[in-house]
Motif scaffolding. Structure first.
Motif, mmCIF file in Angstrom:
data_model
loop_
_atom_site.group_PDB
_atom_site.id
_atom_site.type_symbol
_atom_site.label_atom_id
_atom_site.label_comp_id
_atom_site.label_asym_id
_atom_site.label_seq_id
_atom_site.Cartn_x
_atom_site.Cartn_y
_atom_site.Cartn_z
ATOM 1 N N TYR A 2 36.070 -52.587 16.985
ATOM 2 C CA TYR A 2 37.023 -51.790 17.784
ATOM 3 C C TYR A 2 37.836 -50.870 16.882
ATOM 4 C CZ TYR A 2 41.236 -50.548 20.340
ATOM 5 O OH TYR A 2 42.269 -49.844 20.895
ATOM 6 N N LYS A 3 38.385 -51.442 15.804
ATOM 7 C CA LYS A 3 39.213 -50.631 14.890
ATOM 8 C C LYS A 3 38.388 -49.461 14.341
ATOM 9 C CE LYS A 3 43.394 -52.495 14.577
ATOM 10 N NZ LYS A 3 44.537 -51.765 15.131
ATOM 11 N N MET B 103 43.099 -56.822 16.924
ATOM 12 C CA MET B 103 42.768 -55.652 17.759
ATOM 13 C C MET B 103 43.896 -54.621 17.749
ATOM 14 S SD MET B 103 39.827 -55.679 19.589
ATOM 15 C CE MET B 103 40.160 -54.913 21.187
ATOM 16 N N PHE B 104 45.124 -55.074 17.851
ATOM 17 C CA PHE B 104 46.210 -54.133 18.168
ATOM 18 C C PHE B 104 47.281 -53.975 17.091
ATOM 19 C CE2 PHE B 104 44.212 -53.528 22.021
ATOM 20 C CZ PHE B 104 44.015 -54.696 22.733
ATOM 21 N N ASP B 105 47.268 -54.794 16.063
ATOM 22 C CA ASP B 105 48.253 -54.601 14.987
ATOM 23 C C ASP B 105 47.855 -53.371 14.172
ATOM 24 O OD1 ASP B 105 49.333 -56.119 11.962
ATOM 25 O OD2 ASP B 105 50.559 -55.326 13.591
ATOM 26 N N GLY C 206 39.001 -45.361 14.529
ATOM 27 C CA GLY C 206 39.354 -44.761 13.229
ATOM 28 C C GLY C 206 40.584 -45.371 12.586
ATOM 29 N N GLU C 207 40.921 -46.602 12.948
ATOM 30 C CA GLU C 207 42.093 -47.259 12.326
ATOM 31 C C GLU C 207 41.640 -48.267 11.273
ATOM 32 O OE1 GLU C 207 45.438 -47.340 15.938
ATOM 33 O OE2 GLU C 207 44.933 -49.164 14.820
ATOM 34 N N PRO C 208 42.516 -48.576 10.321
ATOM 35 C CA PRO C 208 42.139 -49.593 9.319
ATOM 36 C C PRO C 208 41.976 -50.961 9.983
ATOM 37 C CG PRO C 208 44.474 -48.982 9.097
ATOM 38 C CD PRO C 208 43.889 -48.053 10.096
#
Ligand code: SDX
Length: 423
Positions: free
Chosen positions: A179-180, A204-206, A184-186
């Motif tokens: 998902y990350k 998932m969301f941090d 495009g998130e770390p």
């Protein structure tokens, strides 16, 4: 299983054979056809195995006429109120709920196996952004056998425990990493101080710029959803796992095949299709218009999230998810217009002869997507959630199949092609 010393008589061309009758713990009855071909030279034709029991199993019982589902003899209605997903995973795999000590050992195993081999991360770094997470998951699980090759010789109880814990735990990490990667998130690593579901939501969301605050209600409803999806006897993906596993394929490759089977829109992929269907109904603005498409045999349109091969009444899981979905959205003060549409569609279908005559009721996928939306989980991850949940069920069936010394699954066919004399 009780052998009642009863027999069904099959007579054909003046010959009679006796098929032993066996009865399961809940009164299901089968004619044992194990010697049919040997004694008659004939086989049974049962396309899609709709009338065929492929094994004896002690894991899950489903009664489609009464809407009953229990894991190892415990009704899901009780499990979802009193247990965590980790406890239910232990129940399915080990056959009984864990003692305090067993739960602590199992949780420790899950924690120390929650990290993915760092070299596996390069796969994520080089996979295309738009890749569907189910394809990534199936590939990555297969790749576990590359990084942990001893899985090909699983024989010791400890090795099976370790591989089981690794699968249940690291697949959760893989799902969150996928998902990350897609946004495009770390990636966020698992934490030793969080429970299974809280850890997943945190991964998932941090984010470094927006710390995620664990919400107990979110953790609770995620536990419930995973418990309700954890097993369902011989569904398509579980039968795939038992079939592939019967060739003594390693556990990771076997589970990877189960994930591929689950991804189909008629199976686990339905939860993603249900939400797309609600949005379509929202766009056309008419449930009746949509139902007409469904009833039109020239259309391949189905009422997704409705119908079931086994349940010919309410899927007990759908009833629980509907109730918990409503409570959760109310508690979180979330108004999702798709929930209103879901309720209207269900109400209309349950009054419509087309669906009534075909015993079509909401199944496990009808409301689950609404909950995932409220948790902030994107539609592309809905079937991944189903796979996360089903892992303990698949593993339990794989272990049962291995333990019962099942012969390799190799059904027969009736050949209807050209005969040699016509060539
Ligand atoms: C899961 O097996 C499991 O246990 C699966 C599962 C699990 O936990 O592992 O419970 C999870 O996969 C749930 C099901 C998710 N799938 C969907 O919601 C997709 C929509 N449902 C249908 O595709 C269908 O109901 C199936 C695939 C689930 C079951 O199909 P069957 O048993 O093969 O039933 P069928 O196709 O023989 O249907 C009988 C009749 C047919 O009409 P007629 O030819 O008699 O006129 O009912 C119709 C079908 O066209 N029908 C539907 C329908 N489902 C069946 N018509 C419209 N919409 C539907 N959803």
């Amino acid at each position: 299983m009780k052998d009642l010393n009863e027999f069904a008589t099959l007579s054909y061309k003046g010959k009679e054979i006796q098929l032993p009758v066996i009865t399961g713990s809940e009164g299901e009855t089968a004619f044992d056809a194990s010697d049919l071909r040997k004694t008659t030279g004939c086989v049974m034709l049962d396309k899609s195995l709709m009338n065929t029991a492929v094994c004896l199993s002690s894991i899950t019982y489903v009664n489609g006429e009464k809407g009953i589902l229990h894991y190892r003899g415990i009704p899901v209605e009780m499990l979802v109120e009193k247990c965590s997903f980790v406890e239910v995973a232990y129940l399915l795999v080990h056959g009984a709920l864990p003692t305090k000590e067993q739960k602590s050992t199992f949780s420790h195993l899950l924690n120390v196996n929650s990290l993915m081999h760092e070299d596996m991360r390069h796969f994520f770094d080089h996979s295309p952004c738009g890749a569907h997470p189910m394809h990534i998951l199936s590939t990555m699980i297969n790749a576990l056998a590359v990084f942990y090759p001893n899985v090909d010789q699983l024989s010791l109880k400890e090795d099976i425990e370790l591989s089981t814990a690794r699968l249940i735990s690291v697949v959760r990490t893989m799902a969150a990493f996928a998902y990350k990667k897609s946004i495009g998130e770390p990636v966020v690593y698992p934490r030793h101080d969080l429970s299974y579901c809280a850890n997943f939501l945190n991964m998932m969301f941090d984010s470094p710029v927006a710390p995620y605050e664990i919400n107990d209600d979110a953790v609770r409803i995620l536990n419930s959803l995973l418990i309700l999806h954890a097993d369902h006897e011989q569904n398509c993906s579980t039968t795939t796992v038992r079939t592939i596993g019967s060739a003594q394929v390693n556990l990771y490759a076997t589970i990877s095949a189960g994930i591929s089977a689950l991804s189909g829109p008629l199976h686990g992929g339905a939860n993603q299709e249900v939400v797309a269907m609600f949005r379509h109904i929202q766009e056309i603005g008419s449930i009746e218009k949509f139902f007409n498409q469904v009833k039109d045999k020239n259309c391949a349109t189905k009422l997704m999230g409705f119908g079931h091969r086994v349940y010919k009444t309410f899927d007990p899981r759908a009833k629980i998810i509907k109730k918990k979905c409503h409570e959760f959205l109310e508690k979180m003060n979330i108004h999702d217009p798709l929930l209103d549409i879901a309720r209207e569609v269900e109400e209309a279908a349950l009054k419509d002869d087309y669906f009534i005559e075909r015993n079509l009721y909401p199944n496990v996928d009808f409301y689950s997507g609404i909950v995932y939306r409220a948790l902030g989980i994107p539609e592309s991850m809905f079937t991944v959630m189903f796979a996360l949940a089903r892992l303990p069920g698949w593993i339990a069936h794989w272990q049962e199949m291995i333990g019962s010394k099942t012969k390799i699954v190799r059904p027969r066919q009736i050949y209807v092609g050209k005969s040699l004399k016509e060539l």
